[in-house]
Design a protein around this motif. Structure first.
Motif, mmCIF file in Angstrom:
data_model
loop_
_atom_site.group_PDB
_atom_site.id
_atom_site.type_symbol
_atom_site.label_atom_id
_atom_site.label_comp_id
_atom_site.label_asym_id
_atom_site.label_seq_id
_atom_site.Cartn_x
_atom_site.Cartn_y
_atom_site.Cartn_z
ATOM 1 N N GLN A 20 0.822 -1.221 0.000
ATOM 2 C CA GLN A 20 0.000 0.000 0.000
ATOM 3 C C GLN A 20 0.852 1.264 0.000
ATOM 4 O O GLN A 20 0.310 2.376 -0.088
ATOM 5 N N ARG A 106 -6.420 5.712 5.703
ATOM 6 C CA ARG A 106 -6.687 4.862 4.550
ATOM 7 C C ARG A 106 -7.204 3.472 4.939
ATOM 8 O O ARG A 106 -8.283 3.069 4.501
ATOM 9 N N TYR A 107 -6.408 2.750 5.710
ATOM 10 C CA TYR A 107 -6.785 1.369 6.026
ATOM 11 C C TYR A 107 -6.518 1.036 7.487
ATOM 12 O O TYR A 107 -5.643 1.616 8.132
ATOM 13 N N LYS A 219 -9.099 -6.423 6.448
ATOM 14 C CA LYS A 219 -8.703 -5.106 5.932
ATOM 15 C C LYS A 219 -9.936 -4.217 5.869
ATOM 16 O O LYS A 219 -10.890 -4.521 5.146
ATOM 17 N N THR A 221 -11.335 -0.550 4.852
ATOM 18 C CA THR A 221 -10.999 0.616 4.026
ATOM 19 C C THR A 221 -11.697 1.840 4.593
ATOM 20 O O THR A 221 -12.917 1.983 4.506
ATOM 21 N N LEU A 224 -9.602 6.557 0.744
ATOM 22 C CA LEU A 224 -8.567 6.385 -0.274
ATOM 23 C C LEU A 224 -8.029 7.749 -0.724
ATOM 24 O O LEU A 224 -8.683 8.760 -0.591
#
Length: 224
Positions: A20, A106-107, A219, A221, A224
């Protein structure tokens, strides 16, 4: 050189994080900072929190003494927030995940133990795990059963999430199995009761064998 299943899972997890290309990573429940050190070596600014760490941490690593339920950081402070084999030590899983999502831009990525109980040797591994955790809980430790994909997804709520299961099916060495038994019995508040509770586990293992843990990867999210 032979790698243990857990080493395989940790390496795979690190590769997912590196793929990433994050500028910053927070490791929640970082222990001695092994993942932080590895990410730093790859040029990523990584830091961590752990309730048993403090100050600059080991070897100059940036590790803050804190719990997952109350992260001392601003919203969106890190590109990626990770937790590696620590979920089952969180006192409040729901609050911990909420905090991880809050400080991630982001994550959020989790890696934790898991068992494929459709496989007899894995079912034995889960039974043995629960026996050890029962002793730990009686001794006052936070050591919860492994989480299912459904439990993780339920806490994720509206955040987009994906879950995967990783399994390197490898028998647990007899020496390791016996060492784990001895270590648990040595700290059991009620040793006789622990020995009685161990008997059905030993019978299962004698019939089906016992294998090393699998892993669950999640994961979330955040943006982004």
């Amino acid at each position: 050189m032979h790698m243990t299943p857990q080493a395989v899972y940790r390496n795979r997890f690190k590769r997912v994080v590196l793929d990433q290309a994050p500028s910053s990573v927070l490791d929640v429940g970082c222990g001695d900072g092994g993942l932080i050190r590895s990410l730093n070596d790859a040029g990523i600014v990584a830091s961590g929190v752990d309730p048993e760490a403090g100050g600059a941490g080991s070897g100059g690593l940036k590790i803050v003494n804190a719990v997952a339920e109350s992260l001392p950081f601003d919203d969106d402070a890190f590109d990626i927030v990770v937790s590696e084999f620590s979920l089952h030590h969180f006192a409040d899983f729901t609050t911990s995940v909420t905090e991880c999502v809050r400080v991630a831009r982001r994550y959020v990525m989790f890696l934790d133990c898991w068992y494929d109980t459709s496989i007899p040797s894995q079912k034995c591994a889960e039974a043995f795990d629960l026996w050890m955790k029962g002793i730990d809980q009686a001794a006052g430790e936070i050591h919860n059963p492994v989480l299912t994909a459904g439990e993780i997804l339920a806490v994720a709520g509206d955040v987009a999430a994906e879950v995967d299961h990783w399994l390197v099916l490898e028998p647990m060495a007899e020496e390791k199995f016996q060492r784990l038994i001895n270590d648990s019995l040595a700290k059991a508040p009620a040793k006789q009761a622990a020995e009685v509770n161990l008997e059905p586990v030993l019978q299962l293992v004698q019939s089906n064998g016992i294998s090393e843990d699998g892993a669950i990867f999640a994961k979330l999210t955040v943006g982004l």
